[in-house]
Motif scaffolding. Structure first.
Motif, PDB file in Angstrom:
ATOM      1  N   ILE A  98       0.829  -1.212   0.000  1.00 54.41           N
ATOM      2  CA  ILE A  98       0.000   0.000   0.000  1.00 54.41           C
ATOM      3  C   ILE A  98       0.859   1.256   0.000  1.00 54.41           C
ATOM      4  N   VAL A  99       1.924   1.271   0.841  1.00 55.19           N
ATOM      5  CA  VAL A  99       2.820   2.445   0.915  1.00 55.19           C
ATOM      6  C   VAL A  99       3.500   2.678  -0.428  1.00 55.19           C
ATOM      7  N   TYR A 151       1.021   4.036  -2.892  1.00 52.97           N
ATOM      8  CA  TYR A 151       0.719   5.432  -2.575  1.00 52.97           C
ATOM      9  C   TYR A 151       1.816   6.364  -3.078  1.00 52.97           C
ATOM     10  N   GLY A 175       1.695   6.649  -6.816  1.00 48.79           N
ATOM     11  CA  GLY A 175       0.553   7.459  -7.218  1.00 48.79           C
ATOM     12  C   GLY A 175       0.810   8.944  -7.029  1.00 48.79           C
ATOM     13  N   ARG A 176       1.419   9.328  -5.912  1.00 49.11           N
ATOM     14  CA  ARG A 176       1.725  10.743  -5.671  1.00 49.11           C
ATOM     15  C   ARG A 176       2.717  11.262  -6.691  1.00 49.11           C
TER      16      ARG A 176
END
Length: 412
Positions: free
Chosen positions: A394-395, A398, A401-402
């Protein structure tokens, strides 16, 4: 060694008795009889115990093991005379007596002629609820012939069984007709000891041999062992045993065969003993103890055995801490487990279950499993590892994605 010099026995001279105290009611008896001129005429050193089965008033069979000989008397022991041969007589406990008779032969030899053992079932402490009361005697003809100038030796376990009594003897050394007051150093071996010393491997002497690594051995057969006292079964053990021995830089692996292994022992409020023996193992002792009044553990292991070259391998350690479990339960470990007695001796156990205290109706109580068997500990580890991996995914997602979102607002 604790020695007692007793009053002269009529007709036999002075009697010297030495007791070597061992762990948990294990006694080695050493007897030195002297004649009127204070010269040794009979010498003996041995260990023994007895297992007696009797019927109770409710028509059940009970078994009691007699191994505590610490308060023995030796009235009637004699070096013999012109009419009677030498005799060792031992009295102990509540009405127990043991006698062995010797006879001189015409062919420069003597024989260990007969052994008799008597017990008294009127002793309600040793024989509770015994149906038949009285003194019972079992006698066995031994007829072992020994050269007159030799000392008889049998370190192996000898067993005599008759009626409801089984007698065990080991570490036996006896010379009934000592010549000129000097005990012989020439040994006459029993048949069991002879088989242990006939094969001697040839070891090169020119170059010291390095420590060898034993080849892996198959899993040992699992045996079931028990100890019985006046209250019934007091110790249970089920296990496969594999001995790892290093002696003179040679390592070997030996599996204990339960089909050829004898077992005995004793039970006390704070300690319990299981002793295994065979033709090659003089004794393998497992000594258990109570700690903090609510748990038991394996405190001590002692071994003495014959190796293939005829030498004796002996190790003792009374400062162990294995197989810990609450009193009233049993300890179980199905996976292979190692008991490290010393750098030269380890025991691998397989399918182990043991209960040395508070055995009820001859059956195991609820088991406390070892950590090796406890597969439930893997569940939180697997769940934790899975969650950790999910968080990392997940990290990473994320952060990626950023990074893409920032790239969409750059000036062209």
């Amino acid at each position: 060694m604790v020695c007692f010099r007793l009053a002269p026995v009529p007709g036999s001279g002075l009697l010297l008795l030495c007791l070597v105290l061992g762990a948990v009611s294990s006694y080695a008896l050493e007897l030195n009889l002297t004649d009127s001129e204070n010269a040794t005429c009979l010498y003996a050193k041995w260990q023994m115990n007895f297992t007696i089965r009797y019927e109770t008033t409710d028509k059940h069979n009970k078994t009691v093991t007699i191994s505590d000989l610490g308060a023995a008397k030796y009235n009637g022991s004699s070096c013999g005379d012109d009419q009677n041969g030498p005799k060792i007589a031992v009295q102990f406990g509540s009405g127990f007596s043991w006698i062995v008779n010797f006879t001189e032969e015409e062919t420069s030899s003597y024989s260990i002629d007969s052994i008799s053992f008597s017990y008294n079932t009127n002793d309600s402490t040793t024989f509770p609820d015994a149906k038949e009361k009285g003194v019972f005697t079992v006698s066995d003809r031994v007829a072992v012939r020994v050269p007159l100038n030799d000392i008889f030796r049998c370190n192996s376990l000898l067993t005599l069984g008759k009626n409801d009594v089984v007698q065990h003897y080991w570490d036996v050394h006896v010379q009934a007709f000592v010549q000129n007051g000097t005990v012989s150093t020439k040994e006459f071996l029993c048949d069991k000891d002879k088989t242990l010393t006939t094969v001697v491997p040839i070891v090169p002497t020119t170059v010291p041999s390095p420590t060898t690594t034993p080849s892996p051995k198959e899993k040992p057969e699992v045996g079931s062992y028990s100890v019985v006292n006046s209250n019934g079964t007091c110790l249970l053990a089920t296990m496969g045993l594999q001995l790892n021995i290093t002696h003179d830089k040679v390592a070997s692996v030996i599996n204990i065969n339960p089909n050829t292994t004898n077992f005995t022992g004793s039970c006390h409020p704070q300690t319990a003993l299981l002793r295994l023996s065979s033709s090659s193992v003089k004794y393998l002792d497992f000594v258990f103890a109570v700690k903090n009044e609510n748990r038991f553990y394996l405190k001590e292991v002692n071994i003495s055995m014959y190796l293939v070259n005829g030498s004796v391998f002996s190790i003792a350690n009374n400062n162990l801490s294995y197989w810990d479990a609450p009193l009233g339960s049993s300890y179980m470990c199905n996976k292979e487990q190692t008991v490290s007695v010393s750098g030269a001796f380890q025991i691998n156990t397989f399918d182990l279950r043991v209960q040395p205290f508070n055995v009820m109706e001859g059956k195991y109580s609820t088991a406390q499993e070892c950590s090796l068997d406890d597969d439930t500990i893997l569940i939180p580890i697997i769940v934790g590892a899975g969650l950790s991996g999910l968080i990392i995914v997940i990290v990473i997602a994320y952060l990626i994605g950023r990074r893409k979102s920032y790239a969409g607002y750059q000036t062209l």
